[in-house]
Structures are given as structure tokens and as C-alpha cells.
Design a protein around this motif. Structure first.
Motif, PDB file in Angstrom:
ATOM      1  N   LEU A 164       0.776  -1.368  -0.100  1.00 27.92           N
ATOM      2  CA  LEU A 164       0.064   0.046   0.016  1.00 27.92           C
ATOM      3  C   LEU A 164       0.792   1.186  -0.036  1.00 27.92           C
ATOM      4  O   LEU A 164       0.682   2.280  -0.719  1.00 27.92           O
ATOM      5  CB  LEU A 164      -0.994  -0.058   1.183  1.00 27.92           C
ATOM      6  CG  LEU A 164      -2.195   1.127   1.338  1.00 27.92           C
ATOM      7  CD1 LEU A 164      -2.863   1.143   0.199  1.00 27.92           C
ATOM      8  CD2 LEU A 164      -2.963   0.977   2.671  1.00 27.92           C
ATOM      9  N   CYS A 165       2.050   1.160   0.690  1.00 28.35           N
ATOM     10  CA  CYS A 165       2.870   2.338   0.845  1.00 28.35           C
ATOM     11  C   CYS A 165       3.556   2.630  -0.355  1.00 28.35           C
ATOM     12  O   CYS A 165       3.852   3.740  -0.796  1.00 28.35           O
ATOM     13  CB  CYS A 165       3.952   2.136   1.928  1.00 28.35           C
ATOM     14  SG  CYS A 165       3.151   2.508   3.704  1.00 28.35           S
ATOM     15  N   ALA A 166       3.790   1.516  -1.197  1.00 30.47           N
ATOM     16  CA  ALA A 166       4.638   1.714  -2.504  1.00 30.47           C
ATOM     17  C   ALA A 166       3.656   2.141  -3.580  1.00 30.47           C
ATOM     18  O   ALA A 166       3.828   3.083  -4.287  1.00 30.47           O
ATOM     19  CB  ALA A 166       5.020   0.238  -2.911  1.00 30.47           C
ATOM     20  N   VAL A 167       2.520   1.644  -3.411  1.00 31.57           N
ATOM     21  CA  VAL A 167       1.528   2.172  -4.559  1.00 31.57           C
ATOM     22  C   VAL A 167       1.034   3.756  -4.382  1.00 31.57           C
ATOM     23  O   VAL A 167       1.088   4.462  -5.287  1.00 31.57           O
ATOM     24  CB  VAL A 167       0.065   1.424  -4.433  1.00 31.57           C
ATOM     25  CG1 VAL A 167      -1.111   2.023  -5.410  1.00 31.57           C
ATOM     26  CG2 VAL A 167       0.628  -0.078  -4.979  1.00 31.57           C
ATOM     27  N   ASN A 168       0.987   3.983  -3.073  1.00 31.00           N
ATOM     28  CA  ASN A 168       0.719   5.300  -2.730  1.00 31.00           C
ATOM     29  C   ASN A 168       1.853   6.331  -2.412  1.00 31.00           C
ATOM     30  O   ASN A 168       1.593   7.530  -2.593  1.00 31.00           O
ATOM     31  CB  ASN A 168      -0.236   5.711  -1.688  1.00 31.00           C
ATOM     32  CG  ASN A 168      -1.600   5.043  -1.744  1.00 31.00           C
ATOM     33  OD1 ASN A 168      -2.678   5.459  -2.289  1.00 31.00           O
ATOM     34  ND2 ASN A 168      -1.840   3.575  -1.280  1.00 31.00           N
TER      35      ASN A 168
END
Length: 213
Positions: A164-168
Motif C-alpha cells: 500500500l505504501c509503495a502504490v501511494n
């Protein structure tokens, strides 16, 4: 303006400034005679309102910053704090409920295990195993089940949060200590959930249990 002519440099569209005339500060001060009732609107980047509000009086008048009163159109710091507090309470309640459910599921599984291993328990008691030893076996098994559950859940949580952190484009703030905390929580929940089945197993009568097929 006030019988003074000003050259038109441009037109500002939108932003609530359609009926506003913007002139140099010195010119406005010469017309009004004082800046006590002057209102200055400052636009800042998202999230920078707080720091800019603190620094603005010193930037305008380093020798007398107290002349200025700064107010924020929307205090995002307080809003964010309230949102964080609400989310923390929500996560705590959900976590407590899920922990209780996990303990009940482990207790149910261990009760089934006790019923299926009645003859084994009776044999252990018949050859000299104490009630405490029988209880320890099932509490240890419950702790192992909880440890495996904590390891699996913690690993999936780390992978999910990292994705989730990588996507956002967010900063990943979890580490190995969080996985260790999940393991300890799983062991604790598993051990506590297995206490009641362990007591039930320890109270089984050996003479009756060895005759159970």
C-alpha cells in the motif's frame, strides 16, 4: 483609487479575488495612513499552513512580530489530530474484538482436540502424568498455534502495508519489532485460549478415559 491613479498590471481570476484591487503595500499604507485594519491573504502548499503561520509575523516585521494576528482558514493540524485519535480508537476496538474471536476459536479447536484425544490423556494419567503436566501440554499446543497465527498474520500485514505504501508513495514505518509484537500477541492469545480446554483435559478420569475407543 482615492484620487490616485495606478497602472493596471493584470487581472486575477477566481480564488474569491474578482472584486479585489491589489496595490503595493507602500501605496496602500499611504492611502489608508495605517495598516492596523489591513488583512493579508497568504496561500500556501498543502500541509504548510501551520509552519507558515508561525514564521509569517517574523518575516513581515522581525522587530515587531506581535503587531500581526495570524488565523488559519482551516487548521489542518487539529483536524488531522482528531482524525488520528478516531482512527486509533477504531483500530483498538477492532483489534480487541478480533483478539477475542481468535482466543475463542483456539479454545474451540483445543476442546475438539481434547475430546479426540481422551484415551491418550487417560493413558498419560495412568502412567503417572500429573494434572499439571496434562495442562501444560495443551497450553503449549495453544501457544504454538497462536504463534503460527501471529507469524502468518504479521507477515501478511507487513506485506500488505508495504504494498500500500509503495502504490501511494507513502513512507513505510513498520519493522521487525512489529512482527515480533505480533508473535508475542499470538503466543499470549493462544496460551490464554487453551487454558479452559487444558483444565478440562486435566480433570478427565484416567480409569474412564483408557476405556474410550
Amino acid at each position: 483609487m482615492q484620487n490616485q491613479e495606478f497602472g493596471l498590471a493584470g487581472v486575477v481570476l477566481g480564488g474569491g479575488l474578482d472584486s479585489t484591487v491589489i496595490v503595493p503595500y507602500e501605496s496602500a499604507l499611504a492611502i489608508r495612513g495605517s495598516d492596523r485594519e489591513t488583512v493579508m491573504t497568504v496561500r500556501v502548499a498543502m500541509g504548510a499552513a501551520g509552519p507558515v503561520a508561525e514564521a509569517l509575523p517574523y518575516a513581515l516585521a522581525p522587530d515587531a512580530p506581535g503587531r500581526f494576528s495570524v488565523s488559519l482558514a482551516a487548521d489542518t493540524t487539529d483536524v488531522r489530530g482528531r482524525i488520528d485519535d478516531s482512527m486509533q480508537r477504531y483500530v483498538s476496538v477492532v483489534g480487541a474484538v478480533l483478539t477475542l474471536i481468535a482466543a475463542l476459536l483456539i479454545a474451540n479447536a483445543m476442546i475438539v482436540s481434547v475430546a479426540a484425544r481422551t484415551s491418550e490423556i487417560g493413558l498419560r494419567r495412568a502412567i503417572g502424568a500429573s494434572q499439571g503436566a496434562v495442562m501444560a501440554i495443551f497450553v503449549l499446543e495453544g501457544a504454538v498455534v497462536g504463534c503460527l497465527g501471529g507469524l502468518t498474520g504479521g507477515s501478511l500485514a507487513l506485506v500488505g502495508v508495504a504494498s500500500l505504501c509503495a502504490v501511494n508513495g507513502w513512507t513505510f514505518a513498520l519493522g521487525a519489532s512489529d512482527l515480533g509484537l505480533a508473535l508475542l500477541l499470538g503466543i499470549g492469545v493462544g496460551g490464554v485460549g487453551a487454558i479452559a480446554p487444558a483444565v478440562l483435559a486435566a480433570r478427565i478420569d484416567p480409569a474412564t478415559a483408557v476405556r474410550v475407543d
